[in-house]
Design a protein around this motif. Structure first.
Motif, PDB file in Angstrom:
ATOM      1  N   VAL A 113       3.961 -27.573 -32.389  1.00 37.70           N
ATOM      2  CA  VAL A 113       5.091 -27.669 -33.313  1.00 37.70           C
ATOM      3  C   VAL A 113       6.415 -27.909 -32.602  1.00 37.70           C
ATOM      4  CG1 VAL A 113       3.967 -26.217 -35.014  1.00 37.70           C
ATOM      5  CG2 VAL A 113       5.396 -25.162 -33.282  1.00 37.70           C
ATOM      6  N   GLU A 114       6.436 -27.747 -31.280  1.00 36.89           N
ATOM      7  CA  GLU A 114       7.734 -27.809 -30.597  1.00 36.89           C
ATOM      8  C   GLU A 114       8.113 -29.221 -30.143  1.00 36.89           C
ATOM      9  OE1 GLU A 114       8.467 -24.900 -27.632  1.00 36.89           O
ATOM     10  OE2 GLU A 114       7.527 -23.312 -28.781  1.00 36.89           O
ATOM     11  N   ALA A 115       7.127 -30.079 -29.938  1.00 39.67           N
ATOM     12  CA  ALA A 115       7.432 -31.424 -29.444  1.00 39.67           C
ATOM     13  C   ALA A 115       7.908 -32.309 -30.595  1.00 39.67           C
ATOM     14  CB  ALA A 115       6.192 -32.024 -28.798  1.00 39.67           C
ATOM     15  N   PRO A 116       8.813 -33.252 -30.315  1.00 40.72           N
ATOM     16  CA  PRO A 116       9.272 -34.168 -31.366  1.00 40.72           C
ATOM     17  C   PRO A 116       8.166 -35.162 -31.723  1.00 40.72           C
ATOM     18  CG  PRO A 116      10.206 -34.777 -29.246  1.00 40.72           C
ATOM     19  CD  PRO A 116       9.444 -33.513 -29.019  1.00 40.72           C
ATOM     20  N   THR A 117       8.009 -35.413 -33.025  1.00 39.17           N
ATOM     21  CA  THR A 117       6.918 -36.298 -33.457  1.00 39.17           C
ATOM     22  C   THR A 117       7.380 -37.387 -34.414  1.00 39.17           C
ATOM     23  OG1 THR A 117       6.411 -34.719 -35.208  1.00 39.17           O
ATOM     24  CG2 THR A 117       5.099 -34.541 -33.208  1.00 39.17           C
TER      25      THR A 117
ATOM     26  N   THR B  68      -4.348 -26.378 -22.525  1.00 40.46           N
ATOM     27  CA  THR B  68      -3.225 -25.634 -23.098  1.00 40.46           C
ATOM     28  C   THR B  68      -2.235 -25.371 -21.974  1.00 40.46           C
ATOM     29  OG1 THR B  68      -4.818 -24.570 -24.541  1.00 40.46           O
ATOM     30  CG2 THR B  68      -2.628 -23.611 -24.484  1.00 40.46           C
ATOM     31  N   PRO B  69      -1.249 -26.279 -21.807  1.00 40.04           N
ATOM     32  CA  PRO B  69      -0.386 -26.156 -20.629  1.00 40.04           C
ATOM     33  C   PRO B  69       0.695 -25.088 -20.755  1.00 40.04           C
ATOM     34  CG  PRO B  69       0.216 -28.090 -21.896  1.00 40.04           C
ATOM     35  CD  PRO B  69      -0.953 -27.473 -22.595  1.00 40.04           C
ATOM     36  N   GLU B  70       0.889 -24.511 -21.953  1.00 40.82           N
ATOM     37  CA  GLU B  70       2.025 -23.599 -22.151  1.00 40.82           C
ATOM     38  C   GLU B  70       1.844 -22.251 -21.456  1.00 40.82           C
ATOM     39  OE1 GLU B  70       0.645 -25.253 -24.583  1.00 40.82           O
ATOM     40  OE2 GLU B  70       2.237 -26.521 -25.433  1.00 40.82           O
ATOM     41  N   ARG B  71       0.616 -21.850 -21.240  1.00 42.67           N
ATOM     42  CA  ARG B  71       0.414 -20.489 -20.733  1.00 42.67           C
ATOM     43  C   ARG B  71      -0.740 -20.449 -19.737  1.00 42.67           C
ATOM     44  NH1 ARG B  71      -4.241 -19.416 -23.086  1.00 42.67           N
ATOM     45  NH2 ARG B  71      -4.632 -20.029 -25.231  1.00 42.67           N
ATOM     46  N   ARG B  72      -0.813 -19.320 -19.060  1.00 41.71           N
ATOM     47  CA  ARG B  72      -1.894 -19.119 -18.094  1.00 41.71           C
ATOM     48  C   ARG B  72      -3.213 -18.920 -18.825  1.00 41.71           C
ATOM     49  NH1 ARG B  72       1.903 -15.238 -16.334  1.00 41.71           N
ATOM     50  NH2 ARG B  72       3.141 -16.118 -14.662  1.00 41.71           N
ATOM     51  N   PRO B  73      -4.312 -18.974 -18.062  1.00 39.75           N
ATOM     52  CA  PRO B  73      -5.580 -18.555 -18.685  1.00 39.75           C
ATOM     53  C   PRO B  73      -5.470 -17.090 -19.114  1.00 39.75           C
ATOM     54  CG  PRO B  73      -5.962 -19.620 -16.569  1.00 39.75           C
ATOM     55  CD  PRO B  73      -4.496 -19.437 -16.687  1.00 39.75           C
ATOM     56  N   ARG B  74      -6.250 -16.710 -20.105  1.00 44.24           N
ATOM     57  CA  ARG B  74      -6.245 -15.321 -20.549  1.00 44.24           C
ATOM     58  C   ARG B  74      -7.063 -14.466 -19.590  1.00 44.24           C
ATOM     59  NH1 ARG B  74      -5.089 -15.047 -26.099  1.00 44.24           N
ATOM     60  NH2 ARG B  74      -3.203 -16.277 -26.351  1.00 44.24           N
ATOM     61  N   CYS B 328       8.747 -21.350 -20.592  1.00 46.75           N
ATOM     62  CA  CYS B 328       9.624 -20.381 -21.273  1.00 46.75           C
ATOM     63  C   CYS B 328      10.511 -21.053 -22.307  1.00 46.75           C
ATOM     64  CB  CYS B 328      10.434 -19.574 -20.268  1.00 46.75           C
ATOM     65  SG  CYS B 328      11.479 -20.535 -19.197  1.00 46.75           S
ATOM     66  N   SER B 329      10.773 -22.342 -22.201  1.00 44.73           N
ATOM     67  CA  SER B 329      11.479 -23.029 -23.291  1.00 44.73           C
ATOM     68  C   SER B 329      11.126 -24.507 -23.248  1.00 44.73           C
ATOM     69  CB  SER B 329      12.994 -22.835 -23.169  1.00 44.73           C
ATOM     70  OG  SER B 329      13.485 -23.549 -22.066  1.00 44.73           O
ATOM     71  N   GLY B 330      11.287 -25.153 -24.387  1.00 49.47           N
ATOM     72  CA  GLY B 330      10.880 -26.553 -24.500  1.00 49.47           C
ATOM     73  C   GLY B 330       9.370 -26.651 -24.601  1.00 49.47           C
ATOM     74  N   SER B 331       8.874 -27.864 -24.536  1.00 51.23           N
ATOM     75  CA  SER B 331       7.436 -28.077 -24.632  1.00 51.23           C
ATOM     76  C   SER B 331       6.984 -29.078 -23.575  1.00 51.23           C
ATOM     77  CB  SER B 331       7.075 -28.615 -26.019  1.00 51.23           C
ATOM     78  OG  SER B 331       5.707 -28.936 -26.071  1.00 51.23           O
ATOM     79  N   PRO B 332       5.862 -28.794 -22.906  1.00 54.09           N
ATOM     80  CA  PRO B 332       5.333 -29.759 -21.942  1.00 54.09           C
ATOM     81  C   PRO B 332       4.540 -30.875 -22.625  1.00 54.09           C
ATOM     82  CG  PRO B 332       3.968 -27.819 -21.964  1.00 54.09           C
ATOM     83  CD  PRO B 332       5.059 -27.569 -22.956  1.00 54.09           C
ATOM     84  N   THR B 347      12.149 -32.723 -21.386  1.00 49.61           N
ATOM     85  CA  THR B 347      12.450 -31.643 -20.452  1.00 49.61           C
ATOM     86  C   THR B 347      11.899 -30.321 -20.989  1.00 49.61           C
ATOM     87  OG1 THR B 347      14.457 -32.776 -19.788  1.00 49.61           O
ATOM     88  CG2 THR B 347      14.350 -30.448 -19.259  1.00 49.61           C
ATOM     89  N   TYR B 348      11.403 -29.509 -20.091  1.00 48.26           N
ATOM     90  CA  TYR B 348      11.021 -28.141 -20.458  1.00 48.26           C
ATOM     91  C   TYR B 348      11.263 -27.249 -19.244  1.00 48.26           C
ATOM     92  CZ  TYR B 348       6.675 -29.298 -17.977  1.00 48.26           C
ATOM     93  OH  TYR B 348       5.769 -29.697 -17.036  1.00 48.26           O
ATOM     94  N   THR B 349      11.251 -25.946 -19.459  1.00 48.77           N
ATOM     95  CA  THR B 349      11.513 -25.030 -18.339  1.00 48.77           C
ATOM     96  C   THR B 349      10.338 -24.075 -18.142  1.00 48.77           C
ATOM     97  OG1 THR B 349      12.724 -23.575 -19.830  1.00 48.77           O
ATOM     98  CG2 THR B 349      14.024 -25.067 -18.485  1.00 48.77           C
ATOM     99  N   LEU B 350      10.123 -23.745 -16.865  1.00 49.08           N
ATOM    100  CA  LEU B 350       9.036 -22.848 -16.473  1.00 49.08           C
ATOM    101  C   LEU B 350       9.629 -21.598 -15.839  1.00 49.08           C
ATOM    102  CD1 LEU B 350       6.882 -25.500 -14.594  1.00 49.08           C
ATOM    103  CD2 LEU B 350       6.367 -24.549 -16.836  1.00 49.08           C
ATOM    104  N   THR B 351       8.891 -20.504 -15.914  1.00 44.89           N
ATOM    105  CA  THR B 351       9.275 -19.298 -15.179  1.00 44.89           C
ATOM    106  C   THR B 351       8.485 -19.283 -13.875  1.00 44.89           C
ATOM    107  OG1 THR B 351       9.557 -18.158 -17.279  1.00 44.89           O
ATOM    108  CG2 THR B 351       9.436 -16.788 -15.308  1.00 44.89           C
ATOM    109  N   ALA B 352       9.221 -19.184 -12.764  1.00 48.88           N
ATOM    110  CA  ALA B 352       8.564 -19.268 -11.458  1.00 48.88           C
ATOM    111  C   ALA B 352       7.947 -17.924 -11.076  1.00 48.88           C
ATOM    112  CB  ALA B 352       9.580 -19.680 -10.393  1.00 48.88           C
TER     113      ALA B 352
END
Lengths: 170, 648
Positions: A113-117, B68-74, B328-332, B347-352
């Motif tokens: 939902v966050e990416a522009p589409t 799922t690039p937004e987060r680590r594996p569970r 942490c913000s934006g989307s990859p 653009t998106y941002t990651l937490t190092a």
């Protein structure tokens, strides 16, 4: 991480808005077109609700069932008093509703939902609209070229052509 | 193509003949009798319906699983197994217990029996350590119900597995918490209080996402096998069904308008056949900063460019965020349509977090104009950054070699090796080749046999830091947090860095995971080799290793690999008994072992407190066997913990 759990939960507002909006608008257009035939309106109403439910619950089955209901409503209204031109014109929003709704569901599944589409939604809707106009236009031109009552053999051969092309294009 | 040639030819012939007959209806009269024409129409109509039904029940091509690039594996949260046992306790288990008074081993134990067995063992341990009760006496106190003032907790062990049920439990659609579960919760809380730990509220629970073992925990983080892959989205199939049914229905009903609607379907299906979902794209990525400090954010800017000659109408792109980083913000992810030569940036941002993080190959989904087919493939990054380095720095940030020491000291501990030193150690039987200067002539004169004197070697002890990266060690306080082995890798580097500064030869290795090994030695190049080993993902990956490691086999391998003089520091979360087995087996084999244990339990819930108590007991068990254990909260960098310990 709560924020991720929230992101993964389906939310009605999460669907790409333009495609979902075109789909809903197409459903409303069909409802308006068949409003004069009560039975067709009933089918269209049920189908429209199923399309909305399919969008909200991310159910392709509900979506397809809903569009089938809309198509039956158009056929019902069109075979009674409507002309072939009317039937052709009323089917276009039915196909558009289905195609754009499926596109919205796939976009949400693959992109979130966050990416522009909006850009791809616009390109897809215009492309599909152009294809439907072209396809329907060619069909209509063939229909208009017929003079007199078509022979049963000609209809049978055209049906055979449709089946053969469908098999070839699968 | 030959599969499509015949129906295409038939279709062309049929539409030509049909069109001719429509244009010149008089031609049809003499060709075939009317009944034959009707039979042809009905036959083709039936074939159309059969084909449509066949298509309807034909299954779609399998969906390509996107990462799922937004987060680590569970990762597994300690206490999850206990929480699941509590959730699974039901009246069915009570009936099973009713059927057999004692568990005889012939059937599988019910959840309530397993809860009782594990809590009983835990309680005996806790009472033994806090009140000094022997196991028999502790068991008697538990059975008597006089180990706690909480009557609900006491009843868990005193009143057996079949407490009276509330009437609501028999009602349909009502699932109140069973008394056995309530008592188990209270028992855990009381045991935590007795152990002196922070006791949770009896009704506290793990959040649902942490109790389910998702497929991410076992699946590949970035699945790219089988790519590129082109598949149908199923749209053409459904369109074909609609076309066939509409045509057949239209002809049978004599409604030319219905037949006309088939043209929409033919147009969509034809477009899908004509336009291939392909495109040539290139990607560049920049990171700002490229070497951040842990906890700070990194801005990632990705630019995708269409370098082909055709327009890409629908491009969906997933940037390959490394497994260890979270967005942490934006989307990859992004979508766009690109004409030839155009580009788009996002653009998106990651937490190092500490580690050398290599980006995965980005995945692109290219769709055709009609959305009927899509190609999923990886995209090469032609320019920019492909990795991010965070943490794992030299102590004090000094990258130069340690200063030469004026008087090298042998270290704080004995090497435990004998040989040609100066301090007497022992006498052993003479072996041919022993130097004559070390023969004990007094012994020869007294006994009549040759003997060789052994001296303590003035060699510095060698140290091996071993990170527990077994599958069972992949636990985290919350399912998306940094897993214990990665905390362990950072701590292992800090330890190795400190020891190398002190001039002690250090090696590092892993159990499970990548099973890597850097032999103990010294030097600046060796320090870099250790940093590369521990900071990267080869030795301690971010995804749990698939095969489970036998702790006894791992300990035997380590013993065989290490010399007897090598002191071993094991970095393990100690969240399973196999970790304790591994360490004790190393000690039993004669290695000098000490333990650094990152605490990844979260005792704020009943299940977490149960896991916390289990771990505390494991730590105590090791200490009872004279194995030093340093318990460490990973929220504090290990370097700070080490500095505090040195200062004190």
């Amino acid at each position: 991480m709560p924020q991720i759990a929230d992101r993964e939960r389906p939310s009605p507002a999460g669907l790409p808005r333009f495609s979902a909006g075109v789909s809903i608008a197409s459903v409303l257009a069909v409802l308006g077109l068949v409003a004069s035939v009560p039975v067709a309106l009933a089918f269209a109403g049920g189908g429209g609700l199923a399309v909305v439910a399919g969008l909200l619950r991310r159910s392709e089955l509900a979506l397809t069932a809903g569009v089938s209901g809309l198509f039956i409503a158009v056929i019902q209204a069109g075979t009674g008093a409507g002309s072939p031109e009317w039937l052709l014109g009323a089917t276009a929003p039915v196909v558009l509703a289905w195609v754009t709704a499926r596109h919205a569901l796939r976009l949400e599944t693959q992109i979130g939902v966050e990416a522009p589409t909006l850009r791809v939604e616009l390109v897809h809707t215009i492309s599909v609209g152009t294809l439907l106009t072209a396809g329907g236009g060619v069909g209509y031109l063939i229909y208009r070229s017929v003079t007199g009552t078509p022979s049963p053999l000609a209809l049978g051969l055209l049906l055979l052509a449709v089946v053969a092309f469908t098999v070839a294009l699968r | 193509m030959s599969r499509r040639r015949l129906p295409t030819i038939v279709g062309l012939l049929a539409i030509s003949a049909g069109g001719l007959l429509l244009a010149l209806p008089e031609l049809g009269g003499g060709l075939l009798p009317r009944v034959v024409a009707t039979l042809l129409t009905v036959g083709v109509g039936v074939a159309a319906v059969v084909l449509a039904v066949g298509q309807l029940f034909d299954s779609d091509e399998q969906e390509t699983r996107l990462p799922t690039p937004e987060r680590r594996p569970r990762y597994r949260v300690p206490g999850t197994a206990f929480a699941e046992l509590l959730d699974r306790s039901s009246i069915v288990g009570r009936r099973a217990v009713d059927d057999t008074d004692e568990w005889d081993g012939a059937r599988e134990r019910t959840p309530r029996e397993r809860i009782h067995a594990s809590l009983h063992e835990l309680a005996v341990d806790v009472l033994g350590r806090t009140d000094g009760d022997r196991p028999g006496a502790a068991a008697d106190r538990l059975a008597g119900g006089n180990w706690t003032d909480d009557e609900v907790a006491a009843a868990f062990f005193a009143d057996g597995l079949r407490p009276p049920l509330p009437r609501r439990a028999s009602l349909p659609f009502v699932r109140p918490e069973l008394p056995i579960v309530t008592r188990a919760r209270h028992a855990v809380v009381e045991l935590a209080e007795q152990r002196g730990a922070d006791a949770p509220a009896p009704d506290s629970r793990l959040v649902p996402a942490e109790t389910t073992d998702t497929e991410d925990a076992t699946g590949e983080y970035w699945p790219t096998d089988g790519l590129p892959r082109t598949r149908s989205t199923g749209r053409t199939k459904r369109v074909s069904v609609a076309v066939l049914l509409a045509s057949a229905g239209g002809v049978v009903m004599g409604a030319p308008g219905a037949v006309l609607t088939a043209t929409f379907g033919v147009a969509l299906a034809g477009a899908a056949r004509i336009w291939e979902p392909t495109g040539d794209i290139e990607l560049t990525r920049t990171l700002e900063p490229q070497t951040p400090t842990p906890g700070t954010t990194v801005e990632v800017t990705v630019t995708v460019r269409n370098v082909g000659k055709t327009t890409i109408p629908d491009l969906r792109l997933l940037d390959g965020v490394p497994a260890g980083l979270t967005v942490c913000s934006g989307s990859p992810r992004t979508t766009t349509a690109l004409r030839p030569g155009t580009e788009r940036s996002f653009t998106y941002t990651l937490t190092a977090v500490p580690g050398n993080h290599t980006f995965e190959p980005p995945v692109a989904v290219l769709s055709d104009f009609a959305g009927a087919r899509e190609t999923v493939r990886t995209v090469a990054v032609t320019d920019g950054h492909e990795s991010l380095t965070c943490g794992f720095e030299r102590r004090g940030g000094d990258g130069s070699a340690p200063h030469q020491r004026a008087t090298p000291l042998p270290g704080q501990q004995e090497a435990g090796v004998t040989g040609s030193g100066v301090e007497f150690d022992s006498i052993r039987a003479y072996r041919p080749g022993d130097p004559a200067s070390r023969i004990d002539w007094h012994h020869r004169a007294k006994i009549g046999e040759l003997a060789t004197v052994e001296f303590r070697e003035p060699r510095q002890p060698r140290v091996a830091v071993v990170v527990d990266a077994r599958r069972a060690a992949y636990v985290a306080a919350a399912s998306g947090d940094i897993p214990a082995p990665r905390h362990g890798a950072a701590a292992a580097y800090t330890i190795a860095d400190q020891l190398l500064d002190d001039g002690v030869p250090v090696g590092v290795g892993t159990v499970g995971g990548g099973d890597r090994w850097v032999l103990p030695t010294t030097g600046e190049r060796h320090r870099v080799a250790i940093q590369t080993c521990l900071a990267g993902e080869a030795a301690v990956p971010w995804t749990p290793p698939a095969p489970s490691t036998e702790s006894t086999d791992a300990a035997d391998d380590l013993t065989a690999r290490l010399g007897p003089d090598v002191q071993v520091i094991v970095v393990s979360p100690l969240c399973d008994d196999d970790g304790v087995t591994l360490i004790r087996r190393l000690a039993e084999a004669g290695q000098s072992v000490s333990v650094v244990s990152p605490d990844c339990t979260a005792p704020s819930t009943v299940a977490g407190a149960c896991a916390h108590l289990d771990r505390e007991n494991r730590l105590s068990t090791l200490r009872e066997h004279d194995i030093p254990v340093r318990n460490w909260n990973p929220e504090t960098p290990f370097r700070e913990v080490q500095a505090r310990a040195t200062d004190s």
